[in-house]
Design an enzyme around this catalytic site. Structure first.
Site, PDB file in Angstrom:
ATOM      1  N   ASN A  79       0.610  -1.858   0.219  1.00 32.98           N
ATOM      2  CA  ASN A  79       0.068   0.242  -0.318  1.00 32.98           C
ATOM      3  C   ASN A  79       0.818   1.238   0.049  1.00 32.98           C
ATOM      4  O   ASN A  79       2.436   1.218  -0.228  1.00 32.98           O
ATOM      5  CB  ASN A  79      -1.135  -0.088   0.871  1.00 32.98           C
ATOM      6  CG  ASN A  79      -2.351   0.260   0.502  1.00 32.98           C
ATOM      7  OD1 ASN A  79      -2.309   1.838   0.485  1.00 32.98           O
ATOM      8  ND2 ASN A  79      -3.553  -0.195   0.664  1.00 32.98           N
ATOM      9  N   HIS A 109      22.480   3.724  13.053  1.00 37.01           N
ATOM     10  CA  HIS A 109      23.369   4.340  13.964  1.00 37.01           C
ATOM     11  C   HIS A 109      23.925   4.085  14.903  1.00 37.01           C
ATOM     12  O   HIS A 109      22.715   3.907  15.827  1.00 37.01           O
ATOM     13  CB  HIS A 109      23.657   5.871  14.065  1.00 37.01           C
ATOM     14  CG  HIS A 109      22.983   6.028  12.643  1.00 37.01           C
ATOM     15  ND1 HIS A 109      23.674   6.487  11.328  1.00 37.01           N
ATOM     16  CD2 HIS A 109      21.997   6.446  11.562  1.00 37.01           C
ATOM     17  CE1 HIS A 109      23.653   7.331  10.593  1.00 37.01           C
ATOM     18  NE2 HIS A 109      21.904   6.812  10.554  1.00 37.01           N
ATOM     19  N   ALA A 150      -1.008  -3.303  13.542  1.00 39.73           N
ATOM     20  CA  ALA A 150      -0.283  -2.235  12.979  1.00 39.73           C
ATOM     21  C   ALA A 150       0.538  -1.413  14.299  1.00 39.73           C
ATOM     22  O   ALA A 150      -0.082  -1.361  15.205  1.00 39.73           O
ATOM     23  CB  ALA A 150      -2.197  -1.116  12.447  1.00 39.73           C
ATOM     24  N   ARG A 173      -0.822 -13.502  19.946  1.00 40.70           N
ATOM     25  CA  ARG A 173      -1.203 -14.755  19.618  1.00 40.70           C
ATOM     26  C   ARG A 173      -1.016 -16.126  18.552  1.00 40.70           C
ATOM     27  O   ARG A 173      -0.089 -15.326  17.417  1.00 40.70           O
ATOM     28  CB  ARG A 173      -2.877 -14.805  20.012  1.00 40.70           C
ATOM     29  CG  ARG A 173      -3.094 -14.313  18.317  1.00 40.70           C
ATOM     30  CD  ARG A 173      -4.772 -14.057  18.016  1.00 40.70           C
ATOM     31  NE  ARG A 173      -5.310 -15.634  17.074  1.00 40.70           N
ATOM     32  CZ  ARG A 173      -6.331 -15.166  16.843  1.00 40.70           C
ATOM     33  NH1 ARG A 173      -6.825 -14.160  16.188  1.00 40.70           N
ATOM     34  NH2 ARG A 173      -6.557 -16.184  15.772  1.00 40.70           N
TER      35      ARG A 173
END
Length: 179
Positions: A79, A109, A150, A173
């Site tokens: 997306n 870094h 998300a 889970r």
């Protein structure tokens, strides 16, 4: 996992800056091109230096610094607003889905010397799903059929057939194994 150390002051790193500029220009043009156009697809194929495999698509805008270091399998859906810092290389296997605003970051870094990059390959295995705004950090492998929720920040490998989420990501889970 041991991460590769790359000194940004070295000539070998400086030589790669041209490739970063090439990819930056291509991403700019891809991001300014009409969606779902032949021109956008041609530019995307040029970014990776080979055509995207059958059924795979990346929705712009995107920012990919080293297209040569990104390998994408068949039937991959990515997306909009993908960010790839791909110094350590990125491999995305077949049938992967990646949500909007995901960051795949193969370099970080060194705390002791900020001019040193610590790089590790990101490997996303077959049929994984990466949720919106997830961040995957250097050296991480996301297992087959795994789901990254998300907003997750993935700092360690994700086992196959698991759902992870949070910051840092942890197992939420386990999924039933698919045949």
């Amino acid at each position: 996992m041991e991460l590769e150390r790359i000194n940004m002051r070295d000539e070998s790193y400086q030589a790669s800056v041209q490739e970063i500029h090439r990819c930056g220009k291509l991403c700019f043009h891809i991001n300014q091109t009409e969606p779902h156009s032949e021109e956008g697809r041609r530019l995307t194929d040029e970014l990776f230096e080979s055509p995207l495999p059958e059924g795979s698509v990346i929705f712009p805008p995107m920012q990919i610094d080293l297209g040569k270091n990104v390998k994408i399998g068949k039937n991959v859906i990515i997306n909009h607003n993908l960010t790839c810092m791909s110094r350590g290389s990125i491999e995305i296997e077949d049938d992967v889905m990646i949500g909007p605003e995901v960051a795949l970051l193969t370099a970080n870094h060194d705390f002791a010397d900020h001019w040193v990059l610590l790089c590790g390959k990101i490997h996303i295995k077959k049929n994984a799903w990466i949720g919106a705004r997830a961040v995957i950090l250097p050296g991480v492998t996301v297992g087959e059929n795994a789901v990254v929720a998300a907003g997750a920040v993935v700092t360690k490998d994700v086992e196959a057939n698991t759902v992870v989420g949070g910051n840092p990501a942890r197992v939420i889970r386990r999924l039933e194994t698919r045949l």
